[in-house]
Design an enzyme around this catalytic site. Sequence first.
Site, PDB file in Angstrom:
ATOM      1  NE  ARG A   1     -74.039   4.455 -45.252  1.00  0.00           N
ATOM      2  CZ  ARG A   1     -75.121   4.287 -44.472  1.00  0.00           C
ATOM      3  NH1 ARG A   1     -75.327   5.061 -43.432  1.00  0.00           N
ATOM      4  NH2 ARG A   1     -75.987   3.328 -44.746  1.00  0.00           N
ATOM      5  CB  ILE A   2     -70.966  -0.662 -42.012  1.00  0.00           C
ATOM      6  CG1 ILE A   2     -70.173  -0.155 -40.802  1.00  0.00           C
ATOM      7  CG2 ILE A   2     -70.897  -2.174 -42.127  1.00  0.00           C
ATOM      8  CD1 ILE A   2     -70.702  -0.644 -39.470  1.00  0.00           C
TER       9      ILE A   2
ATOM     10  CG  HIS B   1     -59.146   1.740 -39.417  1.00  0.00           C
ATOM     11  ND1 HIS B   1     -60.452   2.145 -39.258  1.00  0.00           N
ATOM     12  CD2 HIS B   1     -58.687   1.412 -38.183  1.00  0.00           C
ATOM     13  CE1 HIS B   1     -60.773   2.069 -37.973  1.00  0.00           C
ATOM     14  NE2 HIS B   1     -59.717   1.630 -37.306  1.00  0.00           N
TER      15      HIS B   1
ATOM     16  CB  SER C   1     -57.263  15.455 -46.207  1.00  0.00           C
ATOM     17  OG  SER C   1     -57.204  14.398 -45.274  1.00  0.00           O
TER      18      SER C   1
ATOM     19  CG  ASP D   1     -62.249  -0.750 -39.804  1.00  0.00           C
ATOM     20  OD1 ASP D   1     -62.306  -0.294 -40.962  1.00  0.00           O
ATOM     21  OD2 ASP D   1     -62.793  -0.194 -38.844  1.00  0.00           O
TER      22      ASP D   1
ATOM     23  CD  GLN E   1     -46.164   9.479 -41.249  1.00  0.00           C
ATOM     24  OE1 GLN E   1     -45.679   8.607 -41.975  1.00  0.00           O
ATOM     25  NE2 GLN E   1     -45.617  10.675 -41.109  1.00  0.00           N
TER      26      GLN E   1
HETATM   27  C1  GAR Z   1     -59.107   9.526 -42.060  1.00  0.00           C
HETATM   28  O1  GAR Z   1     -58.380   9.656 -40.868  1.00  0.00           O
HETATM   29  C2  GAR Z   1     -59.429   8.067 -42.320  1.00  0.00           C
HETATM   30  O2  GAR Z   1     -58.406   7.187 -41.934  1.00  0.00           O
HETATM   31  C3  GAR Z   1     -60.640   7.889 -41.448  1.00  0.00           C
HETATM   32  O3  GAR Z   1     -61.391   9.075 -41.607  1.00  0.00           O
HETATM   33  C4  GAR Z   1     -60.502  10.148 -41.918  1.00  0.00           C
HETATM   34  C5  GAR Z   1     -60.966  10.798 -43.182  1.00  0.00           C
HETATM   35  O4  GAR Z   1     -60.243  11.965 -43.457  1.00  0.00           O
HETATM   36  N1  GAR Z   1     -61.381   6.738 -41.834  1.00  0.00           N
HETATM   37  C6  GAR Z   1     -62.058   5.979 -40.997  1.00  0.00           C
HETATM   38  O5  GAR Z   1     -62.125   6.202 -39.808  1.00  0.00           O
HETATM   39  C7  GAR Z   1     -62.760   4.796 -41.631  1.00  0.00           C
HETATM   40  N2  GAR Z   1     -63.203   3.876 -40.646  1.00  0.00           N
HETATM   41  P1  GAR Z   1     -60.278  12.617 -44.913  1.00  0.00           P
HETATM   42  O6  GAR Z   1     -61.744  12.747 -45.308  1.00  0.00           O
HETATM   43  O7  GAR Z   1     -59.649  13.959 -44.711  1.00  0.00           O
HETATM   44  O8  GAR Z   1     -59.518  11.724 -45.845  1.00  0.00           O
END
Ligand code: GAR
Length: 193
Positions: free
Chosen positions: A95-96, A113, A13, A149, A177
Amino acid sequence: MKKIVILISGGGSNMAAIVRAAQREGWRERHGAEVAAVISNRAQAGGLAFAREQRIATEVLDHRQFASREAFDAELANVVDRHRPALVVLAGFMRILTPGFVQRYQGRLLNIHPSLLPAFPGLHTHRRALEMGCRFSGATVHQVTAELDFGTILEQAVVPVLPDDTPESLAARVLTQEHLIYPRAIARLLATL
Ligand code: GAR
């Protein structure tokens, strides 16, 4: 043309929000920039279908096919480099990354993040924020460094934590947001490239 390569693992998204902002705000004309490719480490990532509909090049590189993190990252860099990116954007890419990969794209590798960094790096951010009794949470767009992060913060958004929140309801409020601040951070960076 400044190429943007977006890496995803799931729903995508944030990637879709970036693509839509690029269309709406005319990043081609305004910044000479375009989303050139969406790369996923999971073939079933929901975001791939959206990218294909938008006629954006998609690639899948399954990390399970590689013997080590280094081997996966080396091939990932090959795939990314084929698109000659000005920016590499991690958008829910779970992935790290190895220090070598991070160093290769230093200064042009971004992540989002779902917490107010430096609070709650890593996984399960919303559950941890609720357990700690946080009154506010949010999201952070930052430059990627070898430390997980971490890295210079480019944008943040704050949301309230409500008394009845679950990790899921808080995640949804934060995600709305994320969709605003990630395109904004990228557009701002593009203007300087
Ligand atoms: C989002 O909330 C992003 O911030 C988080 O995964 C979600 C992905 O949503 N990322 C992490 O946690 C990275 N450490 P999306 O695939 O709908 O964009």
